[in-house]
Write an enzyme that holds these catalytic residues in place. Structure first.
Site, PDB file in Angstrom:
ATOM      1  CE1 TYR A 173      -3.588   2.659   0.748  1.00 42.42           C
ATOM      2  CE2 TYR A 173      -2.124   3.376   2.503  1.00 42.42           C
ATOM      3  CZ  TYR A 173      -3.220   3.593   1.699  1.00 42.42           C
ATOM      4  OH  TYR A 173      -3.958   4.753   1.837  1.00 42.42           O
ATOM      5  CE  LYS A 177      -3.265   5.498  -1.611  1.00 40.94           C
ATOM      6  NZ  LYS A 177      -4.280   6.192  -2.399  1.00 40.94           N
TER       7      LYS A 177
HETATM    8  N1  LIG Z   1      -8.621   7.541   5.581  1.00 45.85           N
HETATM    9  C1  LIG Z   1      -7.350   7.852   5.707  1.00 45.85           C
HETATM   10  O1  LIG Z   1      -6.895   8.220   6.798  1.00 45.85           O
HETATM   11  C2  LIG Z   1      -6.412   7.765   4.538  1.00 45.85           C
HETATM   12  C3  LIG Z   1      -5.039   7.858   4.791  1.00 45.85           C
HETATM   13  C4  LIG Z   1      -4.166   7.886   3.718  1.00 45.85           C
HETATM   14  C5  LIG Z   1      -4.650   7.810   2.420  1.00 45.85           C
HETATM   15  N2  LIG Z   1      -5.992   7.696   2.202  1.00 45.85           N
HETATM   16  C6  LIG Z   1      -6.461   7.625   0.822  1.00 45.85           C
HETATM   17  O2  LIG Z   1      -7.591   8.473   0.672  1.00 45.85           O
HETATM   18  C7  LIG Z   1      -8.484   7.913  -0.292  1.00 45.85           C
HETATM   19  C8  LIG Z   1      -9.881   7.783   0.300  1.00 45.85           C
HETATM   20  O3  LIG Z   1      -9.810   6.932   1.428  1.00 45.85           O
HETATM   21  P1  LIG Z   1     -11.052   6.655   2.403  1.00 45.85           P
HETATM   22  O4  LIG Z   1     -10.469   6.491   3.740  1.00 45.85           O
HETATM   23  O5  LIG Z   1     -12.133   7.633   2.158  1.00 45.85           O
HETATM   24  O6  LIG Z   1     -11.467   5.187   1.886  1.00 45.85           O
HETATM   25  P2  LIG Z   1     -12.891   4.452   1.738  1.00 45.85           P
HETATM   26  O7  LIG Z   1     -12.561   3.002   1.750  1.00 45.85           O
HETATM   27  O8  LIG Z   1     -13.853   4.984   2.731  1.00 45.85           O
HETATM   28  O9  LIG Z   1     -13.350   4.903   0.281  1.00 45.85           O
HETATM   29  C9  LIG Z   1     -12.678   4.461  -0.871  1.00 45.85           C
HETATM   30  C10 LIG Z   1     -13.670   4.405  -2.014  1.00 45.85           C
HETATM   31  O10 LIG Z   1     -12.968   3.953  -3.191  1.00 45.85           O
HETATM   32  C11 LIG Z   1     -13.847   3.065  -3.874  1.00 45.85           C
HETATM   33  N3  LIG Z   1     -13.091   2.150  -4.745  1.00 45.85           N
HETATM   34  C12 LIG Z   1     -12.287   1.126  -4.367  1.00 45.85           C
HETATM   35  N4  LIG Z   1     -11.859   0.456  -5.436  1.00 45.85           N
HETATM   36  C13 LIG Z   1     -12.378   1.081  -6.520  1.00 45.85           C
HETATM   37  C14 LIG Z   1     -12.302   0.845  -7.920  1.00 45.85           C
HETATM   38  N5  LIG Z   1     -11.591  -0.176  -8.431  1.00 45.85           N
HETATM   39  N6  LIG Z   1     -12.969   1.681  -8.752  1.00 45.85           N
HETATM   40  C15 LIG Z   1     -13.691   2.715  -8.250  1.00 45.85           C
HETATM   41  N7  LIG Z   1     -13.829   2.969  -6.937  1.00 45.85           N
HETATM   42  C16 LIG Z   1     -13.173   2.156  -6.087  1.00 45.85           C
HETATM   43  C17 LIG Z   1     -14.554   2.309  -2.764  1.00 45.85           C
HETATM   44  O11 LIG Z   1     -15.733   1.648  -3.235  1.00 45.85           O
HETATM   45  C18 LIG Z   1     -14.822   3.422  -1.772  1.00 45.85           C
HETATM   46  O12 LIG Z   1     -16.070   4.033  -2.026  1.00 45.85           O
HETATM   47  C19 LIG Z   1      -7.869   6.570  -0.717  1.00 45.85           C
HETATM   48  O13 LIG Z   1      -7.117   6.748  -1.908  1.00 45.85           O
HETATM   49  C20 LIG Z   1      -6.942   6.228   0.437  1.00 45.85           C
HETATM   50  O14 LIG Z   1      -5.888   5.381   0.067  1.00 45.85           O
HETATM   51  C21 LIG Z   1      -6.893   7.656   3.237  1.00 45.85           C
END
Ligand SMILES: NC(=O)c1ccc[n+]([C@@H]2O[C@H](COP(=O)([O-])OP(=O)(O)OC[C@H]3O[C@@H](n4cnc5c(N)ncnc54)[C@H](O)[C@@H]3O)[C@@H](O)[C@H]2O)c1
Length: 278
Positions: A173, A177
């Site tokens: 992961y 990123k």
């Molecule tokens: N939450 C955090 O603290 C955090 C930290 C670092 C990075 N991120 C990044 O921020 C972004 C959002 O994270 P989040 O926490 O809201 O996650 P989440 O899991 O709540 O939402 C992710 C969304 O992406 C969609 N998704 C997954 N695979 C997909 C695909 N193949 N095609 C289309 N949609 C797809 C899922 O259905 C979901 O709705 C992500 O890229 C994640 O890696 C989040």
């Protein structure tokens, strides 16, 4: 009233809304940060196409955002698997036709998996690269195709602090990123000078379903240690943020003309969780 606000309102002929007239594609709009972003953009008067693989949740987010809309903002949901090149390009084409053009891509969709570094399989790696890395590249390329016609555009990608700091049990992961950061900085240079397209990257730490999924993967002892560690590592508040309160306003800013001179930056929205000390 601030001067910049008066100038903005005079230019746009509108009061109050920060994204009136903006046509925006949001990926990952069904959950977490994406869902908060769709709601905030509609609330600020934008026309939004929300893309995700999770149809039921995606439709619900759009319905609720539209029901709360007071300033002409509107969202439509489209099913799209960002790992599938043909699906990405055809869905973007349909979404752009529905929006009547494109000003901003907020590319938020992503996935997470946890396991010790020595145990990641080729299937795990391909899953992670295909969504987090290839999905980012494909969505950015599909948006750029339209931005070239518009003569301008803005992209907001999502990386992670772990791309800089590493992540025990999350090596692939973190690596995916890290690649998103490098890609973002490269297109920020290349597409800004060629196509007037700016591109920035957000490193968030928010309590979303992805965060809950990560916590659920930990043993009770590991969870306790993780939460105690968070208390120490997040100077502002001792825990991760709330996507509506802490992330959505930043997403509005990055999509708005107020950020028009910000390009190629990594923006941590993390309460100071990872800081690079000299
Ligand atoms: N939450 C955090 O603290 C955090 C930290 C670092 C990075 N991120 C990044 O921020 C972004 C959002 O994270 P989040 O926490 O809201 O996650 P989440 O899991 O709540 O939402 C992710 C969304 O992406 C969609 N998704 C997954 N695979 C997909 C695909 N193949 N095609 C289309 N949609 C797809 C899922 O259905 C979901 O709705 C992500 O890229 C994640 O890696 C989040």
């Amino acid at each position: 009233m601030f001067r910049y606000r008066n100038a903005f309102e005079a230019e746009k002929g509108v009061k109050g809304m920060q994204l009136t007239g903006k046509r925006i594609i949001v990926t990952g709009g069904a959950s977490g940060i994406g869902a908060s972003t769709v709601s905030a953009y509609v609330g600020e008067g934008a026309q939004v196409a929300s893309l995700d693989v999770t149809d039921e949740a995606g439709l619900k987010v759009v319905e609720q955002a539209n029901a709360a809309s007071q300033g002409g903002g509107q969202a439509t949901f489209y099913h799209c698997d960002i790992a599938q090149p043909e699906e990405v390009f055809s869905t973007f084409e349909t979404a752009v036709a529905g929006l009547g053009g494109l000003d901003v891509l907020a590319h938020i969709a992503g996935v997470d998996r946890s396991k010790p570094a020595e145990d990641w399989t080729l299937e795990d790696m391909n899953f992670m690269w295909s969504i987090n890395l290839n999905g980012t590249i494909l969505c950015d390329q599909a948006a750029c195709r339209q931005f070239r016609k518009e003569g301008k555009g803005a992209i907001i990608n999502f990386a992670s602090d772990v791309a800089l700091a590493g992540m025990p049990n999350g090596a692939i992961y973190a690596a995916s990123k890290g690649a998103v950061l490098s890609w973002t900085r490269t297109i920020a240079a290349e597409w800004a000078s060629k196509y007037n397209v700016r591109c920035n990257c957000v490193n968030p730490t928010m309590k979303t379903p992805m965060y809950e999924q990560y916590k659920a993967s930990l043993s009770p002892e590991a969870l306790e240690a993780f939460l105690a560690n968070e208390k120490q590592r997040v100077p502002l508040g001792g825990e991760m943020g709330d996507a509506d309160r802490d992330m959505a306003p930043v997403m509005v800013f990055l999509a708005s003309d107020a950020s028009r001179f910000i390009n190629g930056q990594i923006l941590p929205v993390n309460g100071g969780r990872v800081m690079l000390h000299g």
